[in-house]
Design an enzyme around this catalytic site. Structure first.
Site, PDB file in Angstrom:
ATOM      1  N   GLY A  59       0.855  -1.180   0.000  1.00 23.74           N
ATOM      2  CA  GLY A  59       0.000   0.000   0.000  1.00 23.74           C
ATOM      3  C   GLY A  59       0.892   1.231   0.000  1.00 23.74           C
ATOM      4  O   GLY A  59       1.141   1.863  -1.027  1.00 23.74           O
ATOM      5  N   CYS A 119      -7.816  23.009  16.692  1.00 23.11           N
ATOM      6  CA  CYS A 119      -7.832  23.362  18.112  1.00 23.11           C
ATOM      7  C   CYS A 119      -7.398  22.181  18.956  1.00 23.11           C
ATOM      8  O   CYS A 119      -8.205  21.601  19.705  1.00 23.11           O
ATOM      9  CB  CYS A 119      -9.227  23.811  18.505  1.00 23.11           C
ATOM     10  SG  CYS A 119      -9.624  25.362  17.756  1.00 23.11           S
TER      11      CYS A 119
HETATM   12  N1  LLP Z   1      -2.666  -5.636   3.786  1.00 20.23           N
HETATM   13  C1  LLP Z   1      -3.384  -5.529   4.906  1.00 20.23           C
HETATM   14  C2  LLP Z   1      -4.280  -6.595   5.307  1.00 20.23           C
HETATM   15  C3  LLP Z   1      -3.284  -4.356   5.682  1.00 20.23           C
HETATM   16  O1  LLP Z   1      -3.998  -4.262   6.792  1.00 20.23           O
HETATM   17  C4  LLP Z   1      -2.449  -3.307   5.262  1.00 20.23           C
HETATM   18  C5  LLP Z   1      -2.342  -2.072   6.042  1.00 20.23           C
HETATM   19  C6  LLP Z   1      -1.719  -3.469   4.066  1.00 20.23           C
HETATM   20  C7  LLP Z   1      -1.845  -4.646   3.359  1.00 20.23           C
HETATM   21  C8  LLP Z   1      -0.831  -2.411   3.512  1.00 20.23           C
HETATM   22  O2  LLP Z   1       0.202  -2.073   4.351  1.00 20.23           O
HETATM   23  P1  LLP Z   1       1.335  -1.050   3.823  1.00 20.23           P
HETATM   24  O3  LLP Z   1       1.997  -1.719   2.632  1.00 20.23           O
HETATM   25  O4  LLP Z   1       0.666   0.185   3.423  1.00 20.23           O
HETATM   26  O5  LLP Z   1       2.239  -0.887   4.953  1.00 20.23           O
HETATM   27  N2  LLP Z   1      -2.502   4.322   8.789  1.00 20.23           N
HETATM   28  C9  LLP Z   1      -1.200   3.747   9.091  1.00 20.23           C
HETATM   29  C10 LLP Z   1      -0.971   2.450   8.375  1.00 20.23           C
HETATM   30  C11 LLP Z   1      -2.040   1.409   8.630  1.00 20.23           C
HETATM   31  C12 LLP Z   1      -1.836   0.164   7.847  1.00 20.23           C
HETATM   32  C13 LLP Z   1      -3.051  -0.663   7.881  1.00 20.23           C
HETATM   33  N3  LLP Z   1      -2.973  -1.867   7.118  1.00 20.23           N
HETATM   34  C14 LLP Z   1      -0.126   4.779   8.779  1.00 20.23           C
HETATM   35  O6  LLP Z   1      -0.465   5.861   8.330  1.00 20.23           O
HETATM   36  O7  LLP Z   1       1.058   4.534   8.987  1.00 20.23           O
END
Ligand code: LLP
Length: 431
Positions: free
Chosen positions: A290, A359
């Protein structure tokens, strides 16, 4: 510069060939920018390092990182799979005609309505997280005379050593099915006996923003043991092993994320050799990047609205955005780099803190950054804002959500318009 698509042209910062000051002037701020060239570069790397290098592998873009109809169309055309985690994300994918057999539907608390929607749309894999979901899905699919392919999300019990709020693989995680034999036996036997679901394999995701492959490799070993036990105990042969995402990106100068192949070469080697040691035929391997696909493709522009010098303490630079467009500093203590887009060549001389507009004392975008002398009206460009910014934006303090432009080699196209004040009250009933 923090990445290859940023450039100082005579003191004016450019991103993917576009003049950021001109864009701020034309579209207003705060303004999200996404470089299509940067995303396409990642897509090529994904192809070269993973998809074309191995047989029987897939990559699902984890669209929670950044989802617009635009990027869904791009991912669709590139032939990738897609990870969605809600009815809303699924709805948008259906809107662009995303081939549903390439969709993985995740989530630890899917509703009955979402499950029914996914079954009706023909989603390729629903990734089941718990027994309530399993039972509900079986009834929903049977009522429709369908057999829904599923994966089980399992919790490998691996600590990924990232920020606690983005670590997901530990035993006590809210996500997934514990691998404890007494628990997992029940799930697998139940699924294999159900008429409405067809178990295709397993999924794990251990955490996010990882620079080290050790945790993935540990989790892979655990998952392969599970596959071997499934074959031995239930005669079940898994077709899919989905090993999640989590590949890290560069937020600040001192971050040196490894290339994707650092993870995927070692993972594939571990899976290939681990399968032959256990006499297993290798399942399809799916990764779910992601952040890695989109984070560095993003820049957010702000206008400096105020400067507050607290003698002997600090200098606050107030900007017209904050936690409503970037919740990550307040939620994960995330750190960022920034430059003044209109003073890109000016030597940096003073340490300041960038205050968000909400805020909340905690709404601080960047602490202790060195910038050139700052004046009201300067355009601040914050980097690596492509993942988990637009998708995590809010209307706190009734701040309208920012517009988003898609950039490519000097041209900018509006991808998401700015919210209006009318949008902010449009859902409200007022007698
Ligand atoms: N697959 C699953 C099942 C996931 O839950 C996630 C992310 C991904 C793939 C992708 O992960 P990535 O490649 O993006 O690391 N909001 C947080 C990150 C939350 C990730 C949630 N799940 C942040 O801004 O760091």
């Amino acid at each position: 510069m923090l990445n290859d698509f940023l450039e100082d042209r005579g003191g004016l910062l450019h991103f993917d060939g576009c003049d950021l000051v001109a864009l701020a002037r034309e579209h207003g701020t705060p303004l999200y920018l996404m470089s299509e060239s940067s995303i396409r570069a990642r897509l090529s790397e994904l192809r070269l390092s993973f998809l074309d290098r191995h047989e029987n592998v897939s990559a699902a873009y984890a669209s929670k990182a950044f989802q617009t109809l635009d990027i869904l169309g791009l991912v669709r055309d590139e032939g990738l799979c897609l990870d969605v985690v809600s009815g809303g994300e699924l709805f948008a994918a259906a809107k662009v005609g995303f081939p549903m057999e390439r969709v993985f539907f995740h989530g630890n608390a899917k509703t009955g309505a979402e499950l029914a929607m996914a079954v009706d749309l023909g989603v390729g894999r629903i990734v089941v997280d718990n027994s309530s979901e399993l039972q509900a899905l079986d009834s929903i699919a049977r009522a429709r005379g369908r057999v829904q392919p599923i994966l089980f999300r399992v919790t490998p019990g691996v600590d990924s050593h990232t920020h606690q709020k983005i670590s997901t693989g530990t035993i006590d995680s809210k996500f997934g099915i514990p691998l404890d034999r007494s628990v997992r036996d029940g799930y697998i036997k139940a699924a294999l006996g159900m008429g409405g679901v067809s178990l295709k394999g397993f999924h794990f995701h251990i955490g996010s923003q990882l620079f080290d492959r050790g945790s993935h490799l540990l989790a892979i070993g655990i998952a392969l043991d599970l596959l071997a036990e499934c074959r031995r105990d239930y005669g079940f042969i898994a077709e899919d092993l989905n090993i999640g995402g989590g590949f890290g990106v560069r937020y600040i100068e001192s971050d040196h994320p490894p290339p994707l192949a650092y993870f995927t070469d070692a993972m594939m080697e571990a899976i290939d050799s681990g399968c032959s040691e256990r006499g297993l035929s290798r399942p399809r391997v799916i990764i779910e990047p992601g952040r890695w696909m989109v984070a560095e493709a993003g820049v957010t522009l702000y206008t400096v609205t105020s400067i507050k010098d607290i003698p002997g303490q600090k200098k606050w630079i107030g900007v017209d955005g904050g936690m409503t467009d970037n919740i990550r500093p307040s939620m994960y203590e995330a750190r960022y780099e920034a430059l003044l887009a209109n003073k890109a060549g000016t030597p940096r001389s003073q340490t300041v803190d960038i205050a968000g507009r909400c805020c909340e004392s905690g709404d601080v975008l960047i602490r202790g950054i060195i910038l050139p002398p700052v004046e009201e009206g300067d355009i601040l460009a914050v980097f690596t804002t492509g993942a988990y910014h637009h998708t995590m934006a809010s209307n706190y303090n009734r701040v309208p959500r920012a517009a988003l432009l898609s950039l490519r080699e000097g041209t900018a196209r509006l991808s998401v318009r700015r919210e209006t004040y009318e949008d902010l009250i449009a859902r409200e009933a007022f007698p």
